[in-house]
Design an enzyme around this catalytic site. Sequence first.
Site, short mmCIF file in Angstrom:
data_model
loop_
_atom_site.label_atom_id
_atom_site.label_comp_id
_atom_site.label_asym_id
_atom_site.label_seq_id
_atom_site.Cartn_x
_atom_site.Cartn_y
_atom_site.Cartn_z
CG ASP A 28 -2.02 13.59 2.29
OD1 ASP A 28 -2.70 12.85 3.03
OD2 ASP A 28 -0.89 14.00 2.61
CG ASP B 139 2.10 9.94 7.47
OD1 ASP B 139 2.25 9.69 6.26
OD2 ASP B 139 1.51 10.96 7.88
C1 DGJ Z 1 0.63 13.21 5.15
C2 DGJ Z 1 1.12 12.11 4.27
O1 DGJ Z 1 0.79 10.88 4.80
C3 DGJ Z 1 2.61 12.27 4.07
O2 DGJ Z 1 3.10 11.20 3.31
C4 DGJ Z 1 2.87 13.58 3.41
O3 DGJ Z 1 2.32 13.57 2.13
C5 DGJ Z 1 2.29 14.71 4.23
N1 DGJ Z 1 0.91 14.48 4.54
C6 DGJ Z 1 2.43 16.02 3.53
O4 DGJ Z 1 1.81 17.02 4.18
#
Ligand code: DGJ
Length: 723
Positions: free
Chosen positions: A473, A543
Amino acid sequence: MIEFNETNKIFYLSGKSFSYLIWIDPNGYLVNLHYGGRIESDDLTYFDMRTRPISFSPIPPDADHWFTLDIAGQEYGSYGQGDFRTPSVILCREDGDASSRFHYERHVIYDGAPALEGMPHCRKGGQTLALVLRDVLSGAKITLNYTVYEQFGILVRNAEIECGAQPVCLKRAHSFCADLPEGEYEAVCLHGRHCAERTPERVPLGHGTYTVSSTRGASSHQMNPFLALAERGCTETHGSVFAALLIYSGSYELSAEKSQTGGVRLCGGIQSLNFSKKMAPGEKFVTPQVALCHSDGGFGALSRAYHDFIRETILPPALAYARRPIVINNWEATYFQFDNEKLCKLADEAAELGVDTLVLDDGWFGKRNDDTSGLGDWFVNEDKLQGGLSAVIEHCKRLGLKFGLWFEPEMISEDSDLYRAHPDWAIGKADVPRCTGRNQLVLDMTRPEIVDGVFEQVSNILSTYAISYVKWDMNRHISEFYSAKLPADQQGEFSHRYILGVYALAERLQRAFPNVFFEGCSGGGGRFDAGMLYYFPQFWTSDDTDAYERAKIQWGTSYAYPLSAMSCHVSVCPNHQTGRTTPFETRGAIASLGAFGYELSPAALSEKERELVKQQIKAYRELEPLLQRGDLFRISNPFESNLFCVAVVSKDKKEAYAVGMQIHAVPADTDHRLRLAGLEEGALYEIAELGLKLHGSTLMHAGVLKPNLPDFGSFVWHLKAIG
Ligand code: DGJ
């Protein structure tokens, strides 16, 4: 195909859907004669601009009367010699003079593509023309690489800039410049924001410069490194469209400049804002690659060309068409609130449904119970995971589940052991307050010792535990573009060096752990680009897991990127991002148009929904080869109509999969015909769900009736050729 005609001095580059002609003119300038639909190898020197005088256009001292760089189509725009359009390169000499005049020196044509060290690049195939130019003013040598992928209709370009005997300061280093013929173009970009990535926007291109860019240190949610120029009226199926797609993940710029004659300069590469690189004699700077595409078959054909190209030359070859892990990710199920007991329960439920990997997201490490601490401390939080990570992994193993883990390797929390030990590892100046984003700072990935430090921590976890999947990430953009360790006169390289550090870490980790599957992520799809896809065969698309929003995001993403690169999960309703409730079947149908998985706790599902999960997983596994290899047809646009519909058709046209979603229910919507695409006209297809047997021609020209559906209701049709 690449040919050079010694007599008329024209290079003919041709792919399935384009020809690109470069002429070495009598004065040694490279002039572009044509980029567009495929043509024969005719002599196009009749486009010589010397015959057309134009006022107020300077003529270089070594050129014939009337030859001016102001008008002629260029291969790499120069500065200060009468080409007033966007320059491709700015080479500033020690006396401050930044003008350049490029002359053809030599060329070589070879099979294959250049390999770019430390940067993503096309892995194989193609035929390359390397054109060597000399800047007669600074002595710098510039090699322009053109790799033709005939079968895809893609032309990959980049530039290698080598300092001559005089030191220079490089102030701009674009990957390409393509001067397109005059026309009425419309620019298409993929803009967005967190939870709303890659929204297509189409605007008429007027005179002046239209730019898409990122200055955020990442390719960004806000503007994808993709720019298309379509002829007015171009549709999904008809018309001419050009596009540039950068194979790069850092700050960038792409622009289209309509000049006085109506021609358009399409150009770009790494971001020029605050970029500079001092170059000593002999030093070389290699720019990222860009994939140019021209389609005569509208946006649909353009996208299919990019999909094939990315799958065949960019994605890690061993994984491009491999069975992908069907994961259940705990993020939306638990956020930071989990312990071993909860995770083992999640694993039990997941295993029962047929999921094959449990992914533990953010919060397993350091002292991380929320997003204010712990980043950089890549050791297990034993207070939270009592019994350690091994207990969860062992539990998964017993259930036949694989295990995946989340990392955010480029980040550091101020409240972390790493920060306390190395406050200077964060970007910016330790003694000057810095901007935070999601309460975190960014590690200075330009510094090899920091890349080493992160590598050691991450590899320690990957070699200690049985981990088969990593989610990488990246949750904030860079604000202070400053490294404590770079000399003042090299700070202009910071942004590019940062992304090279990220690439180096990704490369090292993948080499060290070839059996670990890496998925990219950046607060959803914030760094979803062809550069990242070189390392990560799939990327978390957004997200936003709401089926309606996702359908739009996936629609926009598919302009350039194949379905297999889009990681898509089914989540619970009311949806956590929008509060909307959509049918479970619809969530499954939309998520099936990508690398499929779940982002929920099965305990939150009804018995019926759990049954549906089992069916969805089984159906997805059967469909996976088609989704990974097939051709995508966008049939009904959710931005412009009340229906989302796409179809994937196998290369041999024997099989197809169509997914549709009604946005809002409409009363008395009785005669809405849906025409499919991409099928074999004469083949007879069976659509089991509709109980219909119809020929491809009928399905494509007469269509079938769209079912009457409620708000966000969906359909999935499997088409099989039976004769
Ligand atoms: C952002 C990501 O897109 C989410 O899927 C998740 O992993 C969060 N970060 C966790 O902090």
